[in-house]
Design a protein around this motif. Sequence first.
Motif, PDB file in Angstrom:
ATOM      1  N   ARG B  14     -40.198  24.793  12.956  1.00  0.00           N
ATOM      2  CA  ARG B  14     -39.863  23.565  12.230  1.00  0.00           C
ATOM      3  C   ARG B  14     -41.153  22.859  11.857  1.00  0.00           C
ATOM      4  NH1 ARG B  14     -34.372  21.520  13.633  1.00  0.00           N
ATOM      5  NH2 ARG B  14     -35.076  19.703  12.492  1.00  0.00           N
ATOM      6  N   LEU B  28     -35.572  15.759  19.526  1.00  0.00           N
ATOM      7  CA  LEU B  28     -34.646  16.868  19.771  1.00  0.00           C
ATOM      8  C   LEU B  28     -33.203  16.438  19.533  1.00  0.00           C
ATOM      9  CD1 LEU B  28     -36.306  18.279  23.024  1.00  0.00           C
ATOM     10  CD2 LEU B  28     -36.271  19.381  20.766  1.00  0.00           C
ATOM     11  N   ARG B  31     -33.207  14.422  15.439  1.00  0.00           N
ATOM     12  CA  ARG B  31     -33.673  15.171  14.270  1.00  0.00           C
ATOM     13  C   ARG B  31     -33.179  16.599  14.309  1.00  0.00           C
ATOM     14  NH1 ARG B  31     -37.950  11.854  11.990  1.00  0.00           N
ATOM     15  NH2 ARG B  31     -38.536  13.516  10.576  1.00  0.00           N
ATOM     16  N   CYS B  32     -33.123  17.197  15.515  1.00  0.00           N
ATOM     17  CA  CYS B  32     -32.671  18.588  15.609  1.00  0.00           C
ATOM     18  C   CYS B  32     -31.181  18.676  15.941  1.00  0.00           C
ATOM     19  CB  CYS B  32     -33.459  19.343  16.682  1.00  0.00           C
ATOM     20  SG  CYS B  32     -35.235  19.257  16.472  1.00  0.00           S
TER      21      CYS B  32
END
Lengths: 268, 166
Positions: B14, B28, B31-32
């Motif tokens: 990423r 985490l 955003r993920c």
Amino acid sequence: MIPAAFEYSRATSVADAVNQLRTAGPEAKVIAGGQSLLPMMRLRLAQPGHLVDLNGIPDLDYVRVKDGSVQIGAMTRHATLVRSELLRANLPLLAEVAKEVGDPQVRTRGTIGGVMAHADAAGDYPTVALMLDAEIVTDRRRIPARDFFQHLFTTALEPDELVVEVDFPVSTGAHRYLKFRRRVFDWAIVAVGVQRLGDGWRVGITHAGPTAVRAHAVEDALRSGATPAEAAERASDGLNPNSDVHASSEFRLHLAQVLTRRALEQAA
Amino acid sequence: MAQLVRLTVNGSPRQEEVEPRLLLVHYLRERCGLTGTHVGCDTSQCGACTVLCNGQPVKSCSMLAVQAEGMAITTIEGLAPADGMHPLQTAFWEEHGLQCGFCTPGFIMAATALLAENPDPTDEEIGRGLEGNLCRCTGYVNIRRAVHKAAAAMREGAGAAAPMGG
Ligand SMILES: Cc1cc2nc3c(=O)[nH]c(=O)nc-3n(C[C@H](O)[C@H](O)[C@H](O)COP(=O)(O)OP(=O)(O)OC[C@H]3O[C@@H](n4cnc5c(N)ncnc54)[C@H](O)[C@@H]3O)c2cc1C
Ligand code: FES
Ligand code: FES
């Protein structure tokens, strides 16, 4: 909680970090392992305007033995100290202390330079540094441990000065570090370190005052032939610890004596 | 000012711009979209946010996302093979190593790091290996039992590719 906003830059060398600190001004701080700084920033006890990250600087992460001294780079992690064969062979006391700092997660990130610069009253390495007459090497000078730690969270470092190395004398004699705490990952309520060095004992006490202290009275008593139990009674001489939620001042004085006796008896 | 960060999360590379103050745990989760990593405290005490950085356990609430530059991060979501569970997940389930489950991802990630270094830990070594993680429900006894069971399963499966984090 979320830290206040700040600028961030990575340093590529010690000189670069010092330069960046100077350019960024008094609001800037370096970040090493972040294990003390980030929690303080989250609680907004610290609000630096700029963080200069030391993690990208190569060659600050090492344990070396040279001319009778054990040299440890400022960015050496607690976990590295725990695993270092060289440290275990030349300064086993510090390897054992490292194992008792925080928890595995904290030991992955936290650094010896960070502990020295942060100067928490309950920090464990400052005690070892003080009792063994270690020197803190910065980008511009060498500072004896006894002059380095001045008060709670206060060291001899200039605002733009970096710890780059800590030098301890090779010490392979009998030693012990006993740390009293309620839960295994906690900071010391009080801790005591002892180390046989040359023809005498070195004794240091953690968290019985704003900085670590060297227990000269205990060392002198042992030199004059006192038993560990007799000498340990002198461990509280000159101390005036705070009371807090963890322990009263009286209890800390008691712990200083009891842990000193036990450490001397158990030293191997 | 936003800062570029390039990293690998559960094997996927990423690259994105983040605010420097963004904590790795929030990166985490937000955003993920990997919400298996929990936030249990504000003071680096509880370990619910434990992930692996290059195989080593860290509290992702005590690291900036920008500091993960160049690192391989493994979260609880990256532990299991696509078609099943990691031996630690199975053992926590079978041994009742969780009640509310809030602490469990952190415990499993810390235990993964422990077993990578020490495939057959004693009770004492499990206690020390998991000392950075707090559980308010189980009393820890079943967690310890689960780690023993997973360790045995992983030693047995060692020849046959046991999936490992990191
Ligand atoms: C749950 C928990 C338990 C802990 N228990 C213990 C314990 O039992 N004993 C113990 O000793 N510590 C303990 N710690 C603290 C831990 O050891 C930290 O790693 C340490 O205090 C700070 O080191 P750091 O590298 O993380 O520094 P950081 O948090 O990055 O920095 C701390 C301070 O030092 C400055 N600094 C850092 N490196 C340098 C440098 N090279 N030169 C100049 N200034 C620098 C920073 O600007 C900052 O002001 C614990 C921490 C946590 C979260
Ligand atoms: S959220 Fe509690 S340690 Fe990270
Ligand atoms: S199962 Fe509830 S906190 Fe651990």
